[in-house]
Design a protein around this motif. Structure first.
Motif, PDB file in Angstrom:
ATOM      1  N   LEU A  21       0.872  -1.170   0.000  1.00  0.00           N
ATOM      2  CA  LEU A  21       0.000   0.000   0.000  1.00  0.00           C
ATOM      3  C   LEU A  21       0.909   1.220   0.000  1.00  0.00           C
ATOM      4  O   LEU A  21       1.735   1.387   0.905  1.00  0.00           O
ATOM      5  CB  LEU A  21      -0.906  -0.002   1.229  1.00  0.00           C
ATOM      6  CG  LEU A  21      -1.826   1.188   1.446  1.00  0.00           C
ATOM      7  CD1 LEU A  21      -2.706   1.457   0.232  1.00  0.00           C
ATOM      8  CD2 LEU A  21      -2.675   0.968   2.679  1.00  0.00           C
ATOM      9  N   TYR A  23       1.312   5.342  -0.062  1.00  0.00           N
ATOM     10  CA  TYR A  23       0.637   6.577   0.317  1.00  0.00           C
ATOM     11  C   TYR A  23       1.259   7.749  -0.431  1.00  0.00           C
ATOM     12  O   TYR A  23       2.473   7.837  -0.547  1.00  0.00           O
ATOM     13  CB  TYR A  23       0.805   6.825   1.825  1.00  0.00           C
ATOM     14  CG  TYR A  23       0.305   5.708   2.692  1.00  0.00           C
ATOM     15  CD1 TYR A  23      -1.054   5.508   2.893  1.00  0.00           C
ATOM     16  CD2 TYR A  23       1.197   4.860   3.340  1.00  0.00           C
ATOM     17  CE1 TYR A  23      -1.519   4.485   3.711  1.00  0.00           C
ATOM     18  CE2 TYR A  23       0.745   3.839   4.167  1.00  0.00           C
ATOM     19  CZ  TYR A  23      -0.610   3.662   4.348  1.00  0.00           C
ATOM     20  OH  TYR A  23      -1.062   2.652   5.158  1.00  0.00           O
ATOM     21  N   GLU A  35       5.180   3.791   2.167  1.00  0.00           N
ATOM     22  CA  GLU A  35       4.514   2.531   1.801  1.00  0.00           C
ATOM     23  C   GLU A  35       4.646   1.508   2.915  1.00  0.00           C
ATOM     24  O   GLU A  35       5.514   1.613   3.771  1.00  0.00           O
ATOM     25  CB  GLU A  35       5.071   1.969   0.502  1.00  0.00           C
ATOM     26  CG  GLU A  35       6.526   1.600   0.523  1.00  0.00           C
ATOM     27  CD  GLU A  35       7.009   1.105  -0.822  1.00  0.00           C
ATOM     28  OE1 GLU A  35       7.727   0.087  -0.833  1.00  0.00           O
ATOM     29  OE2 GLU A  35       6.691   1.717  -1.867  1.00  0.00           O
ATOM     30  N   LEU A  43      -9.404  -4.954  -1.694  1.00  0.00           N
ATOM     31  CA  LEU A  43      -9.030  -3.592  -1.362  1.00  0.00           C
ATOM     32  C   LEU A  43      -9.632  -3.197  -0.016  1.00  0.00           C
ATOM     33  O   LEU A  43      -8.951  -2.587   0.815  1.00  0.00           O
ATOM     34  CB  LEU A  43      -9.480  -2.627  -2.465  1.00  0.00           C
ATOM     35  CG  LEU A  43      -9.257  -1.148  -2.200  1.00  0.00           C
ATOM     36  CD1 LEU A  43      -7.791  -0.834  -1.918  1.00  0.00           C
ATOM     37  CD2 LEU A  43      -9.797  -0.321  -3.357  1.00  0.00           C
ATOM     38  N   ALA A  46      -7.485  -4.614   2.728  1.00  0.00           N
ATOM     39  CA  ALA A  46      -6.198  -3.916   2.841  1.00  0.00           C
ATOM     40  C   ALA A  46      -6.387  -2.583   3.564  1.00  0.00           C
ATOM     41  O   ALA A  46      -5.592  -2.232   4.447  1.00  0.00           O
ATOM     42  CB  ALA A  46      -5.581  -3.702   1.463  1.00  0.00           C
ATOM     43  N   LEU A  47      -7.437  -1.856   3.220  1.00  0.00           N
ATOM     44  CA  LEU A  47      -7.687  -0.570   3.861  1.00  0.00           C
ATOM     45  C   LEU A  47      -8.086  -0.745   5.321  1.00  0.00           C
ATOM     46  O   LEU A  47      -7.682   0.052   6.178  1.00  0.00           O
ATOM     47  CB  LEU A  47      -8.752   0.210   3.087  1.00  0.00           C
ATOM     48  CG  LEU A  47      -8.333   0.635   1.677  1.00  0.00           C
ATOM     49  CD1 LEU A  47      -9.498   1.290   0.945  1.00  0.00           C
ATOM     50  CD2 LEU A  47      -7.121   1.546   1.716  1.00  0.00           C
ATOM     51  N   ALA A  50      -4.906  -1.256   7.190  1.00  0.00           N
ATOM     52  CA  ALA A  50      -4.195   0.013   7.358  1.00  0.00           C
ATOM     53  C   ALA A  50      -4.853   0.853   8.453  1.00  0.00           C
ATOM     54  O   ALA A  50      -4.160   1.435   9.298  1.00  0.00           O
ATOM     55  CB  ALA A  50      -4.167   0.780   6.037  1.00  0.00           C
ATOM     56  N   PHE A  69      -8.188   5.453  -5.364  1.00  0.00           N
ATOM     57  CA  PHE A  69      -7.249   4.342  -5.301  1.00  0.00           C
ATOM     58  C   PHE A  69      -6.982   3.764  -6.685  1.00  0.00           C
ATOM     59  O   PHE A  69      -7.884   3.698  -7.527  1.00  0.00           O
ATOM     60  CB  PHE A  69      -7.791   3.233  -4.386  1.00  0.00           C
ATOM     61  CG  PHE A  69      -7.984   3.690  -2.979  1.00  0.00           C
ATOM     62  CD1 PHE A  69      -6.923   3.725  -2.090  1.00  0.00           C
ATOM     63  CD2 PHE A  69      -9.226   4.117  -2.531  1.00  0.00           C
ATOM     64  CE1 PHE A  69      -7.084   4.179  -0.791  1.00  0.00           C
ATOM     65  CE2 PHE A  69      -9.406   4.563  -1.232  1.00  0.00           C
ATOM     66  CZ  PHE A  69      -8.336   4.594  -0.361  1.00  0.00           C
ATOM     67  N   THR A  91      -0.194  -3.841  -5.798  1.00  0.00           N
ATOM     68  CA  THR A  91       0.167  -2.503  -5.352  1.00  0.00           C
ATOM     69  C   THR A  91      -1.086  -1.650  -5.371  1.00  0.00           C
ATOM     70  O   THR A  91      -1.774  -1.578  -6.385  1.00  0.00           O
ATOM     71  CB  THR A  91       1.219  -1.858  -6.274  1.00  0.00           C
ATOM     72  OG1 THR A  91       2.401  -2.670  -6.274  1.00  0.00           O
ATOM     73  CG2 THR A  91       1.583  -0.454  -5.810  1.00  0.00           C
ATOM     74  N   VAL A  92      -1.376  -1.034  -4.233  1.00  0.00           N
ATOM     75  CA  VAL A  92      -2.486  -0.090  -4.127  1.00  0.00           C
ATOM     76  C   VAL A  92      -1.875   1.281  -3.878  1.00  0.00           C
ATOM     77  O   VAL A  92      -1.028   1.454  -3.001  1.00  0.00           O
ATOM     78  CB  VAL A  92      -3.436  -0.471  -2.969  1.00  0.00           C
ATOM     79  CG1 VAL A  92      -4.437   0.660  -2.703  1.00  0.00           C
ATOM     80  CG2 VAL A  92      -4.178  -1.756  -3.284  1.00  0.00           C
ATOM     81  N   ALA A  94      -2.754   5.047  -2.730  1.00  0.00           N
ATOM     82  CA  ALA A  94      -3.746   5.884  -2.052  1.00  0.00           C
ATOM     83  C   ALA A  94      -3.484   7.329  -2.453  1.00  0.00           C
ATOM     84  O   ALA A  94      -2.453   7.905  -2.096  1.00  0.00           O
ATOM     85  CB  ALA A  94      -3.638   5.712  -0.542  1.00  0.00           C
TER      86      ALA A  94
END
Length: 101
Positions: A21, A23, A35, A43, A46-47, A50, A69, A91-92, A94
């Motif tokens: 993730l 940022y 990251e 997703l 994952a969020l 976080a 995203f 890979t996300v 944000a």
């Protein structure tokens, strides 16, 4: 001989996979890092991870609520985050709103 567990994803038990993730801008500042590595199936998961990891950073929680995203370079748009499945090595990105565009 030992039986091997079936690790295929099903609608009720998706497989969690490793990824990153990232940022950007205000999200990076609020997270205190560029990251992080997570394991998640979607997703939304994952969020949630976080948000849990950074429960002591209310500004990050606020910023994540207004981010756009990208998942592996593709915009998520208005899709339900729980329906956005992640693949191994995901890979996300944000992306908080940026001034001027």
């Amino acid at each position: 001989m030992t039986a091997t567990a079936d690790v295929r994803a099903t609608p009720t038990s998706p497989v969690r996979v490793s990824g990153t993730l990232r940022y950007w801008a205000a999200a990076k500042s609020a997270a205190g890092t560029a990251e992080e590595r997570y394991e998640a199936a979607t997703l939304a998961e994952a969020l949630a991870e976080a948000r849990s990891r950074h429960a002591d950073r209310p500004q990050l929680l606020k910023v994540l609520g207004i981010c756009s995203f990208l998942v592996d370079g593709d915009p998520v748009g208005g899709r339900d985050h729980a329906a956005v499945e992640l693949s191994e090595g995901w890979t996300v990105e944000a992306l908080p709103p940026f001034a001027g565009g």
